[in-house]
Design an enzyme around this catalytic site. Structure first.
Site, PDB file in Angstrom:
ATOM      1  N   ARG A  98      56.599  51.674  58.776  1.00 23.40           N
ATOM      2  CA  ARG A  98      57.101  50.316  58.522  1.00 23.40           C
ATOM      3  C   ARG A  98      58.505  50.394  57.949  1.00 23.40           C
ATOM      4  O   ARG A  98      58.865  51.388  57.327  1.00 23.40           O
ATOM      5  CB  ARG A  98      56.211  49.625  57.483  1.00 23.40           C
ATOM      6  N   GLY A 113      65.333  51.351  44.294  1.00 17.02           N
ATOM      7  CA  GLY A 113      65.437  52.235  43.139  1.00 17.02           C
ATOM      8  C   GLY A 113      64.134  53.022  43.126  1.00 17.02           C
ATOM      9  O   GLY A 113      63.056  52.458  43.355  1.00 17.02           O
ATOM     10  N   GLY A 143      54.099  67.501  55.732  1.00 19.45           N
ATOM     11  CA  GLY A 143      53.136  67.276  54.643  1.00 19.45           C
ATOM     12  C   GLY A 143      53.677  67.709  53.299  1.00 19.45           C
ATOM     13  O   GLY A 143      54.821  67.422  52.959  1.00 19.45           O
ATOM     14  N   GLY A 152      59.125  59.439  49.933  1.00 15.86           N
ATOM     15  CA  GLY A 152      58.881  60.252  48.731  1.00 15.86           C
ATOM     16  C   GLY A 152      58.372  59.381  47.584  1.00 15.86           C
ATOM     17  O   GLY A 152      57.519  59.820  46.796  1.00 15.86           O
ATOM     18  N   ASP A 153      58.856  58.155  47.498  1.00 16.75           N
ATOM     19  CA  ASP A 153      58.397  57.252  46.428  1.00 16.75           C
ATOM     20  C   ASP A 153      56.943  56.844  46.658  1.00 16.75           C
ATOM     21  O   ASP A 153      56.149  56.776  45.708  1.00 16.75           O
ATOM     22  CB  ASP A 153      59.297  56.016  46.358  1.00 16.75           C
ATOM     23  N   THR A 166      57.268  68.275  48.671  1.00 18.07           N
ATOM     24  CA  THR A 166      57.025  67.453  49.866  1.00 18.07           C
ATOM     25  C   THR A 166      57.888  67.977  51.007  1.00 18.07           C
ATOM     26  O   THR A 166      59.026  68.384  50.818  1.00 18.07           O
ATOM     27  CB  THR A 166      57.290  65.951  49.602  1.00 18.07           C
ATOM     28  N   ASN A 189      67.127  49.096  41.554  1.00 17.65           N
ATOM     29  CA  ASN A 189      68.433  48.890  42.202  1.00 17.65           C
ATOM     30  C   ASN A 189      68.339  47.817  43.253  1.00 17.65           C
ATOM     31  O   ASN A 189      67.255  47.503  43.741  1.00 17.65           O
ATOM     32  CB  ASN A 189      68.838  50.159  42.979  1.00 17.65           C
ATOM     33  N   GLY A 198      58.359  66.437  54.294  1.00 17.24           N
ATOM     34  CA  GLY A 198      58.550  65.480  55.386  1.00 17.24           C
ATOM     35  C   GLY A 198      57.333  65.436  56.294  1.00 17.24           C
ATOM     36  O   GLY A 198      56.187  65.385  55.820  1.00 17.24           O
TER      37      GLY A 198
HETATM   38  P1  ADP Z   1      61.716  62.301  50.573  1.00 16.75           P
HETATM   39  O1  ADP Z   1      61.402  60.990  51.208  1.00 16.75           O
HETATM   40  O2  ADP Z   1      61.735  62.242  49.075  1.00 16.75           O
HETATM   41  O3  ADP Z   1      62.900  63.008  51.146  1.00 16.75           O
HETATM   42  P2  ADP Z   1      59.861  63.840  52.223  1.00 16.75           P
HETATM   43  O4  ADP Z   1      60.788  63.679  53.368  1.00 16.75           O
HETATM   44  O5  ADP Z   1      59.373  65.200  51.930  1.00 16.75           O
HETATM   45  O6  ADP Z   1      60.457  63.254  50.864  1.00 16.75           O
HETATM   46  O7  ADP Z   1      58.612  62.863  52.488  1.00 16.75           O
HETATM   47  C1  ADP Z   1      57.629  62.619  51.513  1.00 16.75           C
HETATM   48  C2  ADP Z   1      56.271  62.542  52.158  1.00 16.75           C
HETATM   49  O8  ADP Z   1      56.297  61.486  53.145  1.00 16.75           O
HETATM   50  C3  ADP Z   1      55.853  63.788  52.930  1.00 16.75           C
HETATM   51  O9  ADP Z   1      55.230  64.708  52.057  1.00 16.75           O
HETATM   52  C4  ADP Z   1      54.902  63.211  53.956  1.00 16.75           C
HETATM   53  O10 ADP Z   1      53.612  63.027  53.409  1.00 16.75           O
HETATM   54  C5  ADP Z   1      55.489  61.835  54.249  1.00 16.75           C
HETATM   55  N1  ADP Z   1      56.358  61.850  55.451  1.00 16.75           N
HETATM   56  C6  ADP Z   1      57.714  61.898  55.473  1.00 16.75           C
HETATM   57  N2  ADP Z   1      58.170  61.895  56.754  1.00 16.75           N
HETATM   58  C7  ADP Z   1      57.081  61.823  57.547  1.00 16.75           C
HETATM   59  C8  ADP Z   1      56.865  61.771  58.956  1.00 16.75           C
HETATM   60  N3  ADP Z   1      57.883  61.809  59.831  1.00 16.75           N
HETATM   61  N4  ADP Z   1      55.587  61.701  59.407  1.00 16.75           N
HETATM   62  C9  ADP Z   1      54.539  61.673  58.549  1.00 16.75           C
HETATM   63  N5  ADP Z   1      54.675  61.711  57.205  1.00 16.75           N
HETATM   64  C10 ADP Z   1      55.923  61.790  56.706  1.00 16.75           C
END
Ligand code: ADP
Length: 297
Positions: free
Chosen positions: A276, A36, A216, A242-243, A211, A8, A213
């Site tokens: 980043r 995307g 972990g 997440g990607d 996942t 995308n 956030g």
């Molecule tokens: P999505 O981006 O698909 O919503 P998540 O928010 O679960 O998925 O994030 C995916 C992965 O990115 C997490 O399992 C973690 O390893 C990492 N991550 C996301 N947010 C943070 C953060 N604030 N600090 C450290 N790692 C993060």
């Protein structure tokens, strides 16, 4: 590996407010980002050294050429990224108001024209050792990945998964809200993560990684499961986290690592990506990862 999914362009306008129907607003600035979930995951894996073939569709337009060039420059094989006449590359128009509120319209465009037969042909030609896919393409297109030796499915954005397809999934990787949509249970602690995983096992899925956030990720096989913390970082932009996680997970599984170690490394890759801006530009290289978490190798 093959990544089967979406490409995308996000067109992001900053404006004082989200426009009301019929209103024309003067915005303050404009930025475009290639993305995307499919394209992001393919780049995440390629930056870590994986051999990646991207099976996807764009329009025969400038955005489509930009996507092919950017992925190619990042080491992704774009032989099976086709450009179709008469359809536009998938595009999202995003207005971000000064308050942070946003309004988004997504035109899936060429992503919805990626046909199951094309995917089957590309998979037969590339014989990938692992297939990674997501839900920004049609359901029947995702299901064309059935029957692969190793299939990792990132159910994003969430939608129902047929029981027949569940039986083909080696690893399902929802985030917290996708896990909730798929199971009806919110994975808020280890016990509820485990309960969610068991609902998914009952549907025939072999392994689950949720996942969480900054907390972990929780990995679960039918025999064991636990939460693995991620790196503690100063996150400035979680777009594409997440990607990053999914591209990395697939890469490290292909190196023969066990699920636990692959999840630890994927956590680290995703955490670094949040320090980043952007999605594609934020994906770390293998050298950067080793410098950050050499102990995990
Ligand atoms: P999505 O981006 O698909 O919503 P998540 O928010 O679960 O998925 O994030 C995916 C992965 O990115 C997490 O399992 C973690 O390893 C990492 N991550 C996301 N947010 C943070 C953060 N604030 N600090 C450290 N790692 C993060």
């Amino acid at each position: 590996m093959a990544v089967v999914g979406s490409a995308n362009v996000d067109l992001v306008f900053r404006a004082p407010t989200v426009p009301a129907p019929g209103q024309t607003l003067l915005g303050s600035d404009f930025t475009s980002f290639l993305g995307g979930k499919g394209a992001n995951q393919a780049v995440a894996a390629a930056r870590l050294g994986a051999d990646v073939s991207f099976i996807a569709k764009v329009g025969h337009d400038t955005f489509g050429s930009d996507i092919a060039r950017t992925l190619g420059r990042n080491g992704v094989d774009v032989t099976f990224l086709s450009a179709e006449e008469g359809v536009a590359t998938g595009t999202a128009g995003i207005v971000v108001a000064d308050s942070g509120e946003n309004a988004i319209v997504v035109a899936s465009g060429a992503n919805w024209k990626l046909e199951p037969e094309e995917i089957e042909r590309a998979l037969a030609a590339t014989h990938p050792d692992l297939v990674l896919t997501q839900f920004e393409i049609r359901e029947e297109s995702v299901e064309a990945c059935s029957g692969q030796d190793r299939l990792v499915v990132n159910p994003a954005p969430a939608r129902d998964i047929s029981d027949a397809f569940c039986a083909h999934i080696d690893i399902l990787t929802p985030n917290r809200s996708e896990a909730e949509q798929l199971t009806g249970l919110r994975p808020s602690n280890d016990l509820t993560c485990w309960t969610c995983a068991n609902v998914l096992f009952d549907k025939g899925i072999k392994n689950v990684v949720i996942t969480l956030g900054s907390e972990g990720a929780f990995f679960a096989t039918p025999h064991n499961g636990r939460r693995l913390p991620t790196l503690s970082v100063r996150a400035i932009d979680t777009t594409g986290a997440g990607d990053a996680f999914n591209g990395a997970l697939a890469t490290f599984l292909l190196q023969g690592r066990d699920l636990e170690n692959a999840v630890q490394l994927a956590n680290a890759v995703a955490a670094i990506s949040t320090t980043r801006r952007g999605a594609i530009p934020s994906m770390p290289t293998l050298a950067e990862l080793k410098e950050a978490v050499g102990r995990l190798f």
